[in-house]
Scaffold this active site. Sequence first.
Site, PDB file in Angstrom:
ATOM      1  N   TYR A   1     -93.577  45.811  43.677  1.00 16.67           N
ATOM      2  CA  TYR A   1     -94.659  44.998  43.103  1.00 16.67           C
ATOM      3  C   TYR A   1     -95.710  44.609  44.153  1.00 16.67           C
ATOM      4  CZ  TYR A   1     -92.381  45.217  38.682  1.00 16.67           C
ATOM      5  OH  TYR A   1     -91.847  45.711  37.514  1.00 16.67           O
TER       6      TYR A   1
ATOM      7  N   HIS B   1     -96.290  40.765  29.565  1.00 18.58           N
ATOM      8  CA  HIS B   1     -95.271  41.238  30.516  1.00 18.58           C
ATOM      9  C   HIS B   1     -95.476  40.671  31.905  1.00 18.58           C
ATOM     10  CE1 HIS B   1     -94.273  45.011  27.865  1.00 18.58           C
ATOM     11  NE2 HIS B   1     -93.764  43.900  27.403  1.00 18.58           N
TER      12      HIS B   1
ATOM     13  N   ASN C   1    -105.882  56.483  21.876  1.00 15.09           N
ATOM     14  CA  ASN C   1    -104.958  56.918  22.917  1.00 15.09           C
ATOM     15  C   ASN C   1    -105.270  58.341  23.358  1.00 15.09           C
ATOM     16  OD1 ASN C   1    -102.670  55.666  24.336  1.00 15.09           O
ATOM     17  ND2 ASN C   1    -101.507  57.444  23.624  1.00 15.09           N
TER      18      ASN C   1
HETATM   19  C1  BV8 Z   1     -86.904  42.102  25.271  1.00 13.63           C
HETATM   20  C2  BV8 Z   1     -92.912  45.166  33.546  1.00 13.63           C
HETATM   21  C3  BV8 Z   1     -85.400  40.638  24.277  1.00 13.63           C
HETATM   22  C4  BV8 Z   1     -94.332  45.070  34.003  1.00 13.63           C
HETATM   23  C5  BV8 Z   1     -92.107  46.352  31.631  1.00 13.63           C
HETATM   24  C6  BV8 Z   1     -86.001  46.441  20.173  1.00 13.63           C
HETATM   25  C7  BV8 Z   1     -86.495  45.147  20.108  1.00 13.63           C
HETATM   26  C8  BV8 Z   1     -86.592  44.369  21.249  1.00 13.63           C
HETATM   27  C9  BV8 Z   1     -86.201  44.899  22.489  1.00 13.63           C
HETATM   28  C10 BV8 Z   1     -85.722  46.170  22.559  1.00 13.63           C
HETATM   29  C11 BV8 Z   1     -85.611  46.940  21.407  1.00 13.63           C
HETATM   30  N1  BV8 Z   1     -85.106  48.146  21.777  1.00 13.63           N
HETATM   31  C12 BV8 Z   1     -84.908  48.157  23.121  1.00 13.63           C
HETATM   32  C13 BV8 Z   1     -85.255  46.972  23.614  1.00 13.63           C
HETATM   33  C14 BV8 Z   1     -85.152  46.584  25.019  1.00 13.63           C
HETATM   34  C15 BV8 Z   1     -86.380  46.916  25.841  1.00 13.63           C
HETATM   35  C16 BV8 Z   1     -87.045  48.200  25.440  1.00 13.63           C
HETATM   36  O1  BV8 Z   1     -88.037  48.194  24.713  1.00 13.63           O
HETATM   37  N2  BV8 Z   1     -86.543  49.303  25.968  1.00 13.63           N
HETATM   38  C17 BV8 Z   1     -87.169  50.585  25.691  1.00 13.63           C
HETATM   39  C18 BV8 Z   1     -87.199  51.420  26.972  1.00 13.63           C
HETATM   40  C19 BV8 Z   1     -86.410  51.238  24.567  1.00 13.63           C
HETATM   41  N3  BV8 Z   1     -87.347  45.824  25.769  1.00 13.63           N
HETATM   42  C20 BV8 Z   1     -87.179  44.774  26.580  1.00 13.63           C
HETATM   43  O2  BV8 Z   1     -86.243  44.655  27.355  1.00 13.63           O
HETATM   44  C21 BV8 Z   1     -88.229  43.671  26.512  1.00 13.63           C
HETATM   45  N4  BV8 Z   1     -87.537  42.433  26.385  1.00 13.63           N
HETATM   46  O3  BV8 Z   1     -86.925  42.778  24.287  1.00 13.63           O
HETATM   47  O4  BV8 Z   1     -86.228  40.931  25.374  1.00 13.63           O
HETATM   48  C22 BV8 Z   1     -84.832  39.303  24.490  1.00 13.63           C
HETATM   49  C23 BV8 Z   1     -84.497  38.573  23.388  1.00 13.63           C
HETATM   50  C24 BV8 Z   1     -83.949  37.338  23.566  1.00 13.63           C
HETATM   51  C25 BV8 Z   1     -83.781  36.838  24.844  1.00 13.63           C
HETATM   52  C26 BV8 Z   1     -84.140  37.573  25.960  1.00 13.63           C
HETATM   53  C27 BV8 Z   1     -84.670  38.824  25.792  1.00 13.63           C
HETATM   54  C28 BV8 Z   1     -89.038  43.560  27.795  1.00 13.63           C
HETATM   55  C29 BV8 Z   1     -90.003  44.672  27.902  1.00 13.63           C
HETATM   56  C30 BV8 Z   1     -90.871  44.497  29.151  1.00 13.63           C
HETATM   57  C31 BV8 Z   1     -90.364  45.371  30.235  1.00 13.63           C
HETATM   58  N5  BV8 Z   1     -91.294  45.372  31.368  1.00 13.63           N
HETATM   59  N6  BV8 Z   1     -92.799  46.361  32.757  1.00 13.63           N
HETATM   60  C32 BV8 Z   1     -94.676  46.196  34.924  1.00 13.63           C
HETATM   61  O5  BV8 Z   1     -93.819  46.615  35.739  1.00 13.63           O
HETATM   62  O6  BV8 Z   1     -95.823  46.637  34.844  1.00 13.63           O
HETATM   63  S1  BV8 Z   1     -92.281  47.613  30.524  1.00 13.63           S
HETATM   64  C33 BV8 Z   1     -93.498  48.694  30.984  1.00 13.63           C
HETATM   65  O7  BV8 Z   1     -93.684  49.596  29.878  1.00 13.63           O
HETATM   66  C34 BV8 Z   1     -94.857  48.054  31.202  1.00 13.63           C
HETATM   67  O8  BV8 Z   1     -94.904  46.681  30.941  1.00 13.63           O
HETATM   68  C35 BV8 Z   1     -95.729  48.757  30.193  1.00 13.63           C
HETATM   69  O9  BV8 Z   1     -96.693  47.946  29.747  1.00 13.63           O
HETATM   70  C36 BV8 Z   1     -94.766  49.100  29.134  1.00 13.63           C
HETATM   71  C37 BV8 Z   1     -95.226  50.127  28.157  1.00 13.63           C
HETATM   72  O10 BV8 Z   1     -95.740  51.219  28.869  1.00 13.63           O
HETATM   73  P1  BV8 Z   1     -97.255  51.671  28.531  1.00 13.63           P
HETATM   74  O11 BV8 Z   1     -98.184  50.571  28.905  1.00 13.63           O
HETATM   75  O12 BV8 Z   1     -97.326  52.180  27.153  1.00 13.63           O
HETATM   76  O13 BV8 Z   1     -97.459  52.829  29.587  1.00 13.63           O
HETATM   77  P2  BV8 Z   1     -96.935  54.334  29.465  1.00 13.63           P
HETATM   78  O14 BV8 Z   1     -97.088  54.955  30.806  1.00 13.63           O
HETATM   79  O15 BV8 Z   1     -95.617  54.367  28.782  1.00 13.63           O
HETATM   80  O16 BV8 Z   1     -97.977  55.019  28.442  1.00 13.63           O
HETATM   81  C38 BV8 Z   1     -99.328  55.123  28.780  1.00 13.63           C
HETATM   82  C39 BV8 Z   1    -100.058  55.652  27.561  1.00 13.63           C
HETATM   83  O17 BV8 Z   1    -101.449  55.719  27.855  1.00 13.63           O
HETATM   84  C40 BV8 Z   1     -99.630  57.056  27.165  1.00 13.63           C
HETATM   85  O18 BV8 Z   1     -99.463  57.117  25.769  1.00 13.63           O
HETATM   86  C41 BV8 Z   1    -100.804  57.934  27.609  1.00 13.63           C
HETATM   87  O19 BV8 Z   1    -101.004  59.024  26.744  1.00 13.63           O
HETATM   88  C42 BV8 Z   1    -101.957  56.986  27.494  1.00 13.63           C
HETATM   89  N7  BV8 Z   1    -103.076  57.270  28.400  1.00 13.63           N
HETATM   90  C43 BV8 Z   1    -103.009  57.776  29.661  1.00 13.63           C
HETATM   91  N8  BV8 Z   1    -104.268  57.892  30.151  1.00 13.63           N
HETATM   92  C44 BV8 Z   1    -105.110  57.430  29.193  1.00 13.63           C
HETATM   93  C45 BV8 Z   1    -104.355  57.046  28.080  1.00 13.63           C
HETATM   94  N9  BV8 Z   1    -104.913  56.564  26.944  1.00 13.63           N
HETATM   95  C46 BV8 Z   1    -106.260  56.461  26.924  1.00 13.63           C
HETATM   96  N10 BV8 Z   1    -107.050  56.796  27.949  1.00 13.63           N
HETATM   97  C47 BV8 Z   1    -106.532  57.292  29.094  1.00 13.63           C
HETATM   98  N11 BV8 Z   1    -107.340  57.649  30.106  1.00 13.63           N
END
Ligand code: BV8
Length: 232
Positions: free
Chosen positions: A56, A109, A201
């Site tokens: 970070y 986040h 997107n």
């Molecule tokens: C929680 C930290 C519960 C910050 C991150 C169902 C319901 C609830 C939870 C879950 C569930 N199923 C699973 C879970 C658990 C988990 C989860 O979702 N797991 C996934 C992997 C299945 N979720 C959690 O743990 C969350 N917490 O649910 O808590 C709870 C309940 C009670 C009590 C306590 C807890 C917490 C989630 C947060 C995790 N932290 N990061 C950091 O490091 O930056 S996640 C991380 O992924 C980032 O935050 C980021 O924001 C997030 C999503 O990623 P994206 O932003 O979408 O980025 P990515 O690279 O994936 O995609 C980029 C996109 O942009 C692409 O589509 C690409 O095509 C596009 N793109 C690229 N270039 C361009 C573009 N678009 C336009 N123009 C361009 N030029």
Amino acid sequence: MPAPCNIVILTGAGISAESGLATFRGPGGLWEGHRVEDVCTPEALAADAELVHRFYDARRAALATVEPNAAHLALARLDREWRGELLIVTQNVDDLHERAGANRVLHMHGELLSALCAGCGERVEWAGPLPPGSVCGTCMSPEMRPDIVFFGEMPYQMERIERALGEADLFVSVGTSGAVYPAAGFVQGARYHGADTLELNLEASAGSAYFAETRLGPASVLVPAWVDAVLD
Ligand code: BV8
């Protein structure tokens, strides 16, 4: 679009990609060198605080080398000129929305430019490196950590987000893969309450099927064009 109406915008790493900040899951992504579990979980912080703080610190330092792009600037214009309710919910931890001039921004986040005391919950602005063991100015415990929501931790201000989604007439998603919940489920929540939905997107995402409309292309092109159409 009948004005004024209530708009909720969800942004992800893709809106900052053209500013030069790496996304997570694409080629060259932030996590390419790491397993998510190694850098973005409470267990990782407990097991290897040096690695997590270094990850970070590097991303915080990178903020000084980038600028908001046309997509951030367009959303800031919308924030200034839109007469209805507007909330920009960002999954991003960078400060590019704010540096572009947007005010109605919610970091669900966390934020790179903030540090959190794991002892008392105090959050303070933090611009430089954050070594493990940094002391909290409030409770004096050596437990300052990155103010980042890790996997398994509750995202910030979920009640406010859910309220806004319940009142939204339009939900727009920009630059997110729809891979992470609960953010990935916001489109379904908005639709359930009758909102129109639009995805902007670079490529189809895991959530595209839930949107009434998906426009594919770079955010720096799609977002200004959409804002122009909404405001004009
Ligand atoms: C929680 C930290 C519960 C910050 C991150 C169902 C319901 C609830 C939870 C879950 C569930 N199923 C699973 C879970 C658990 C988990 C989860 O979702 N797991 C996934 C992997 C299945 N979720 C959690 O743990 C969350 N917490 O649910 O808590 C709870 C309940 C009670 C009590 C306590 C807890 C917490 C989630 C947060 C995790 N932290 N990061 C950091 O490091 O930056 S996640 C991380 O992924 C980032 O935050 C980021 O924001 C997030 C999503 O990623 P994206 O932003 O979408 O980025 P990515 O690279 O994936 O995609 C980029 C996109 O942009 C692409 O589509 C690409 O095509 C596009 N793109 C690229 N270039 C361009 C573009 N678009 C336009 N123009 C361009 N030029």
